[in-house]
Design a protein around this motif. Sequence first.
Motif, mmCIF file in Angstrom:
data_model
loop_
_atom_site.group_PDB
_atom_site.id
_atom_site.type_symbol
_atom_site.label_atom_id
_atom_site.label_comp_id
_atom_site.label_asym_id
_atom_site.label_seq_id
_atom_site.Cartn_x
_atom_site.Cartn_y
_atom_site.Cartn_z
ATOM 1 N N MET A 1 53.052 2.228 8.862
ATOM 2 C CA MET A 1 52.470 3.002 7.781
ATOM 3 C C MET A 1 52.189 4.409 8.324
ATOM 4 S SD MET A 1 49.540 2.089 5.107
ATOM 5 C CE MET A 1 48.431 1.225 6.148
ATOM 6 N N ILE A 2 52.884 5.394 7.811
ATOM 7 C CA ILE A 2 52.782 6.761 8.309
ATOM 8 C C ILE A 2 51.725 7.525 7.511
ATOM 9 C CG2 ILE A 2 54.071 8.889 8.714
ATOM 10 C CD1 ILE A 2 55.033 6.537 10.427
ATOM 11 N N ASN A 3 50.801 8.156 8.223
ATOM 12 C CA ASN A 3 49.732 8.934 7.594
ATOM 13 C C ASN A 3 50.147 10.398 7.465
ATOM 14 O OD1 ASN A 3 47.846 6.706 7.597
ATOM 15 N ND2 ASN A 3 47.729 6.998 9.798
ATOM 16 N N ASP A 4 49.622 11.093 6.423
ATOM 17 C CA ASP A 4 49.915 12.512 6.224
ATOM 18 C C ASP A 4 49.187 13.389 7.238
ATOM 19 O OD1 ASP A 4 51.531 11.936 4.092
ATOM 20 O OD2 ASP A 4 49.982 12.308 2.597
ATOM 21 N N LYS A 5 48.027 12.918 7.698
ATOM 22 C CA LYS A 5 47.229 13.675 8.669
ATOM 23 C C LYS A 5 46.927 12.784 9.860
ATOM 24 C CE LYS A 5 45.127 16.750 5.406
ATOM 25 N NZ LYS A 5 44.096 17.656 5.151
ATOM 26 N N LEU A 6 46.763 13.429 11.002
ATOM 27 C CA LEU A 6 46.376 12.711 12.208
ATOM 28 C C LEU A 6 45.107 13.324 12.771
ATOM 29 C CD1 LEU A 6 49.739 12.208 14.120
ATOM 30 C CD2 LEU A 6 48.471 10.539 12.801
ATOM 31 N N THR A 7 44.191 12.475 13.209
ATOM 32 C CA THR A 7 42.975 12.947 13.852
ATOM 33 C C THR A 7 43.310 13.314 15.284
ATOM 34 O OG1 THR A 7 41.649 11.514 12.451
ATOM 35 C CG2 THR A 7 40.592 12.353 14.450
ATOM 36 N N VAL A 8 43.002 14.555 15.677
ATOM 37 C CA VAL A 8 43.344 15.039 17.019
ATOM 38 C C VAL A 8 42.124 15.288 17.900
ATOM 39 C CG1 VAL A 8 45.572 16.010 16.338
ATOM 40 C CG2 VAL A 8 43.507 17.434 16.221
ATOM 41 N N ALA A 9 40.927 15.311 17.291
ATOM 42 C CA ALA A 9 39.715 15.569 18.065
ATOM 43 C C ALA A 9 38.494 15.147 17.266
ATOM 44 C CB ALA A 9 39.613 17.055 18.424
ATOM 45 N N VAL A 10 37.389 14.966 17.993
ATOM 46 C CA VAL A 10 36.088 14.705 17.381
ATOM 47 C C VAL A 10 35.144 15.791 17.867
ATOM 48 C CG1 VAL A 10 34.152 13.100 17.250
ATOM 49 C CG2 VAL A 10 36.482 12.219 17.282
ATOM 50 N N VAL A 11 34.416 16.399 16.920
ATOM 51 C CA VAL A 11 33.465 17.452 17.274
ATOM 52 C C VAL A 11 32.247 16.804 17.925
ATOM 53 C CG1 VAL A 11 32.031 19.343 16.427
ATOM 54 C CG2 VAL A 11 34.251 18.876 15.343
ATOM 55 N N LEU A 12 31.937 17.248 19.148
ATOM 56 C CA LEU A 12 30.791 16.703 19.871
ATOM 57 C C LEU A 12 29.512 17.480 19.590
ATOM 58 C CD1 LEU A 12 32.483 15.969 23.301
ATOM 59 C CD2 LEU A 12 32.021 14.379 21.422
ATOM 60 N N ASP B 1 28.202 30.929 13.587
ATOM 61 C CA ASP B 1 26.995 30.787 14.406
ATOM 62 C C ASP B 1 26.737 29.313 14.722
ATOM 63 O OD1 ASP B 1 25.761 29.600 12.138
ATOM 64 O OD2 ASP B 1 24.957 31.531 11.491
ATOM 65 N N ARG B 2 25.719 29.099 15.542
ATOM 66 C CA ARG B 2 25.382 27.757 16.003
ATOM 67 C C ARG B 2 25.030 26.823 14.835
ATOM 68 N NH1 ARG B 2 24.336 25.679 20.936
ATOM 69 N NH2 ARG B 2 23.116 23.764 21.004
ATOM 70 N N ASN B 3 24.328 27.357 13.827
ATOM 71 C CA ASN B 3 23.934 26.528 12.684
ATOM 72 C C ASN B 3 25.154 25.995 11.939
ATOM 73 O OD1 ASN B 3 21.226 26.900 13.244
ATOM 74 N ND2 ASN B 3 21.043 28.671 11.885
ATOM 75 N N ALA B 4 26.153 26.835 11.716
ATOM 76 C CA ALA B 4 27.377 26.398 11.034
ATOM 77 C C ALA B 4 28.122 25.378 11.890
ATOM 78 C CB ALA B 4 28.271 27.603 10.732
ATOM 79 N N ALA B 5 28.156 25.609 13.204
ATOM 80 C CA ALA B 5 28.833 24.678 14.116
ATOM 81 C C ALA B 5 28.111 23.330 14.141
ATOM 82 C CB ALA B 5 28.904 25.287 15.512
ATOM 83 N N GLU B 6 26.793 23.350 14.048
ATOM 84 C CA GLU B 6 26.000 22.111 14.078
ATOM 85 C C GLU B 6 26.376 21.175 12.933
ATOM 86 O OE1 GLU B 6 23.764 19.205 15.353
ATOM 87 O OE2 GLU B 6 23.662 21.091 16.476
ATOM 88 N N LEU B 7 26.741 21.742 11.786
ATOM 89 C CA LEU B 7 27.118 20.934 10.619
ATOM 90 C C LEU B 7 28.406 20.142 10.852
ATOM 91 C CD1 LEU B 7 26.299 23.498 7.787
ATOM 92 C CD2 LEU B 7 24.912 21.533 8.541
ATOM 93 N N LEU B 8 29.177 20.510 11.868
ATOM 94 C CA LEU B 8 30.445 19.824 12.158
ATOM 95 C C LEU B 8 30.271 18.695 13.181
ATOM 96 C CD1 LEU B 8 32.838 22.908 12.337
ATOM 97 C CD2 LEU B 8 32.296 21.464 10.370
ATOM 98 N N ARG B 9 29.093 18.585 13.761
ATOM 99 C CA ARG B 9 28.838 17.570 14.807
ATOM 100 C C ARG B 9 29.234 16.166 14.318
ATOM 101 N NH1 ARG B 9 24.959 16.971 19.250
ATOM 102 N NH2 ARG B 9 24.096 19.032 18.749
ATOM 103 N N GLY B 10 30.006 15.459 15.143
ATOM 104 C CA GLY B 10 30.399 14.091 14.831
ATOM 105 C C GLY B 10 31.567 13.958 13.871
ATOM 106 N N LYS B 11 32.073 15.058 13.366
ATOM 107 C CA LYS B 11 33.175 15.023 12.399
ATOM 108 C C LYS B 11 34.528 14.989 13.115
ATOM 109 C CE LYS B 11 30.271 16.004 8.959
ATOM 110 N NZ LYS B 11 29.105 15.259 9.114
ATOM 111 N N GLU B 12 35.537 14.455 12.430
ATOM 112 C CA GLU B 12 36.891 14.390 12.977
ATOM 113 C C GLU B 12 37.689 15.620 12.567
ATOM 114 O OE1 GLU B 12 38.451 10.668 11.534
ATOM 115 O OE2 GLU B 12 37.454 9.554 13.132
ATOM 116 N N ALA B 13 38.462 16.144 13.507
ATOM 117 C CA ALA B 13 39.366 17.269 13.237
ATOM 118 C C ALA B 13 40.771 16.704 13.083
ATOM 119 C CB ALA B 13 39.309 18.280 14.371
#
Length: 166
Positions: free
Chosen positions: A1-12, A67-79
Amino acid sequence: MINDKLTVAVVLKPQGIRGEIKVKALTDSAEDLKAFKKLTIEGKEYSVLSVRAQGEFAYINLSGIADRNAAELLRGKEAEVERGEIPDLPEGRYYIADLLDCEVYNEKGTFLGKVISVTPAKTDIYTLDKDGKEINFAAADGVITDIDTAAGKIYVNGKRFGEVSI
């Protein structure tokens, strides 16, 4: 089953005060992330401004994350990246996302389970689900005999599978 997107990283976490994020690469090397011009995080597409790779981690600047606040909102999310942006793999190599949900059979056609995860290691560890029970096996030499991601099927040598499964 081929996916359209692939997860390449996780935001730490955020790195510094200028919006840079630290990610754990889910590719063979964090250097691979330098090839991507765009990343999608939670459905929002970001242009990649810069990537610094260090071991299995990378530090990435994205457009719109100032800024740091905007980056913080991405914590734990998949790229993720679009499949068209990723390089083709050599024959016999597969993206983990393409192995998930594949059904595994032995040479006699006996269903052994469905792939629910693959843990990258020197010898990858596949986790199968069969009727709610998890079965793990190492993809050691001679275990996997064929992979057909388009059909969603993986075939294993029953004897070798029995030797390496737990």
